[in-house]
Design an enzyme around this catalytic site. Structure first.
Site, PDB file in Angstrom:
ATOM      1  CD  GLU A  43      86.619  69.290 -22.094  1.00 15.94           C
ATOM      2  OE1 GLU A  43      86.089  69.509 -20.995  1.00 15.94           O
ATOM      3  OE2 GLU A  43      87.731  69.765 -22.411  1.00 15.94           O
ATOM      4  CB  CYS A  49      88.619  63.829 -15.294  1.00 17.22           C
ATOM      5  SG  CYS A  49      88.514  64.815 -16.790  1.00 17.22           S
ATOM      6  CG  HIS A 109      85.586  76.065 -13.674  1.00 14.09           C
ATOM      7  ND1 HIS A 109      84.949  76.356 -14.847  1.00 14.09           N
ATOM      8  CD2 HIS A 109      86.271  74.924 -13.888  1.00 14.09           C
ATOM      9  CE1 HIS A 109      85.257  75.434 -15.738  1.00 14.09           C
ATOM     10  NE2 HIS A 109      86.058  74.553 -15.180  1.00 14.09           N
ATOM     11  CG  ASP A 142      83.046  71.776 -20.715  1.00 11.73           C
ATOM     12  OD1 ASP A 142      82.236  72.709 -20.584  1.00 11.73           O
ATOM     13  OD2 ASP A 142      84.232  71.872 -20.353  1.00 11.73           O
TER      14      ASP A 142
HETATM   15  C1  PEP Z   1      84.728  68.675 -17.748  1.00 11.47           C
HETATM   16  O1  PEP Z   1      84.318  69.437 -18.634  1.00 11.47           O
HETATM   17  O2  PEP Z   1      84.073  67.696 -17.336  1.00 11.47           O
HETATM   18  C2  PEP Z   1      86.031  68.909 -17.121  1.00 11.47           C
HETATM   19  C3  PEP Z   1      86.558  68.037 -16.287  1.00 11.47           C
HETATM   20  O3  PEP Z   1      86.653  70.087 -17.398  1.00 11.47           O
HETATM   21  P1  PEP Z   1      86.237  71.475 -16.699  1.00 11.47           P
HETATM   22  O4  PEP Z   1      85.205  71.165 -15.652  1.00 11.47           O
HETATM   23  O5  PEP Z   1      87.462  72.069 -16.127  1.00 11.47           O
HETATM   24  O6  PEP Z   1      85.692  72.256 -17.855  1.00 11.47           O
HETATM   25 MG    MG Z   2      85.704  70.863 -19.483  1.00 10.90          MG
END
Ligand code: PEP
Ligand code: MG
Length: 544
Positions: free
Chosen positions: A431, A502, A188, A455
């Site tokens: 995900e 996303c 992140h 994920d």
């Molecule tokens: C993902 O898992 O692709 C997602 C958009 O959520 P995050 O990256 O915040 O886990």
């Molecule tokens: Mg995610």
């Protein structure tokens, strides 16, 4: 000049001044002292300085996180003056005849272990505060700068590694880059760097952090992963040339602002942006995204020192909705756990956090916390075009339970005569492999799907996204991933629902045409990828 090579996580280049983010693991020197009085005076002086620093931090926090968030620094001041804590430091100096910084580190260890051993979870959480104030005191004793060692503009944060919670609390206005010894491209922290539109290079090796100092000049190339410390004149000239070239390239893309996101044969695609907070709104608007496809609401919790209240959240959601003036805003409900840890949730330490207690699992177990967020969201919905999305779904039951809570909130608001929009779309993230495989069963329950490839890749390919060793195994184009995406698109469309991506894969331009041919309706990317993706979409002809 020193040269390092790591992995670029956001394509941009910059030159700045190093600010080292100090970490607690440093070894504190221990040595005998003759002049005990002098050592005690040093502690007194350091304590006064630490309190002055905390006053300043409190003022800054007041403007950035509000009074409740800033309160912790008042508590830190009280802890620094706590009688038992001060006495423990003095006794160690007097009895062991040792230096003050060592005495502080001993007090820190014993008081933090004492707090950790308590039954009450609130008291347990105080252990990290003891370590924090002790480190501040040691920094004052050793005359070291803390956290952002340099201040001003064009700061490049250098650290061993950065946790998302550390990244969000940095002063984003003054930072022009990150460089870390370790870290992973899909963490992140890397995603934040992309959202914040700043060059970042990770994985520079342990040598990097020990070889650089506060105030050194550093040039970062987020495209190639190259980092130059105190660059010579030739390198500086070359870097400046690259910065200029990069600016021109980005300038060309700007001609696409205001243009429709449509393929050559006329298929319109929703091209949205991902954000982590209101700070990213400027970049969303500047890059002309058609909406917000993912607001990672957990960053509100990560930036806070205690549970953010309903009104505090309401104000943030309202601001985002108003800023987007009627364009769609998809707010994802709280997704903490795994690498996004929030102290005040008092979550037990897990052996395997990525496969652990996170997101919707916590929310459904803690309806009090979840309902606070849902109430804030529903109340804010009248200020724009809100959609709500639930993360980490693996079953229909979870979706039903989350929807039932939404209904409960609506009934509550009705009984209080509080208005909310009645056309809020509710979707889920796909995900986990489980949700992709049962997407045909999930589709009738919701209005849309958004595929979280970050994920989905980690869970499908069994590659922890935080582990840099696994990056070479986490093949983002793996057939299994592409088939799961295709199956999800088909399931959604079979039930008349729309589907987007996303996760970071949405900005992989080598896959854009493939996604469009699969029938993807939406792509949501970091704001700075909006125009490059719009360019590819506008050059794609699906009729061929
Ligand atoms: C993902 O898992 O692709 C997602 C958009 O959520 P995050 O990256 O915040 O886990
Ligand atoms: Mg995610």
């Amino acid at each position: 000049m020193l040269c390092f090579k790591g992995k670029g996580v956001y394509g941009a280049i910059s030159i700045g001044v190093i600010s080292l983010l100090n970490k607690t693991e440093e070894i504190i020197p221990r040595f005998s002292v003759e002049n005990i009085e002098n050592e005690l005076r040093r502690v007194d002086k350091a304590r006064r300085n630490a309190i002055l620093q905390l006053d300043e931090i409190y003022k800054k926090a007041l403007t950035e996180v509000g009074e409740t968030g800033a309160q912790i620094f008042e508590i830190h001041k009280m802890m620094l003056e706590d009688e038992d804590y001060c006495e423990a430091i003095e006794n160690t100096i007097k009895i062991q005849r040792v230096n003050a910084e060592y005495a502080v580190s001993i007090a820190s260890d014993s008081f933090s272990s004492m707090f950790e051993g308590m039954d009450d979870s609130y008291m347990q959480a105080r252990a990290s505060d003891v370590r924090d104030i002790s480190l501040r005191l040691i920094d004052c004793l050793m005359d070291r700068k803390r956290d952002t060692g340099e201040s001003g503009k064009n700061i490049v944060i250098c650290a061993t590694d950065l946790a998302p919670s550390e990244t969000v609390t940095l002063d984003k206005n003054s930072i022009c880059g990150f460089a870390t010894s370790y870290g992973s491209v899909n963490s992140h922290t890397s995603i934040l760097a992309r959202n914040m539109n700043i060059p970042a290079v990770i994985g520079l090796g342990g040598n990097f952090i020990t070889s650089v100092q506060n105030g050194d000049t550093i040039a970062i190339n987020g495209y190639t992963g190259e980092v130059f410390v105190n660059p010579d004149n030739n390198t500086l000239t070359e870097i400046n040339r690259l910065i200029e070239e990069d600016k021109n390239k980005k300038h060309l893309l700007e001609t696409l602002r205001g243009k429709e996101t449509v393929t050559l044969d006329g298929k319109k695609i929703k091209l949205y942006a991902n954000i982590g907070g209101v700070d990213n709104l400027g970049s969303v608007l500047y890059n002309d995204a058609d909406g917000i496809g993912l607001f990672r609401s957990e960053f509100i919790y990560l930036e806070s020192r205690e549970y953010p209240g309903e009104n505090e959240q309401f104000a943030i959601y309202k601001r985002v909705l108003e800023a987007m003036s009627g364009k769609r805003v998809i707010i994802r409900t709280l997704d903490i756990g795994a690498d996004k840890q929030v102290d005040y949730f008092d979550l037990k330490k897990e052996e395997n956090p990525a496969l652990g207690y996170r997101a919707i699992r916590i929310c459904l177990d803690r309806p009090d916390v979840f309902k606070t967020q849902l109430r804030a969201l529903f109340r804010a919905s009248i200020y724009g075009n809100l959609s709500i999305m639930f993360p980490m779904i693996i079953s229909s039951d979870e979706v039903r339970s989350a929807l039932a809570l939404c209904d409960e909130i609506k009934r509550e608001l009705d009984s209080e005569s509080i208005r909310y929009a009645n056309d809020i779309e509710i979707g889920i993230m796909i995900e986990t492999p489980a949700s992709a495989i049962i997407s045909d069963t999930l589709a009738p329950l919701v209005d849309f799907f958004s595929i979280g490839t970050n994920d989905l890749i980690q869970y499908t390919l069994a590659c922890d996204r935080q582990n840099p060793l696994l990056e070479k195994f986490a093949d983002t184009h793996h057939e299994a991933i592409l088939r799961l995406i295709k199956y999800t698109v088909d399931s959604a469309h079979a039930h008349g629902k729309w589907v987007g991506i996303c996760g970071e894969l949405a900005s992989d331009t080598s896959l854009t045409e493939r996604f469009l041919r699969m029938g993807i309706d939406e792509l949501s990317v970091s704001p700075t990828f909006v125009l490059p993706i719009r360019k590819v979409i506008r050059e794609t002809d699906l009729s061929k």
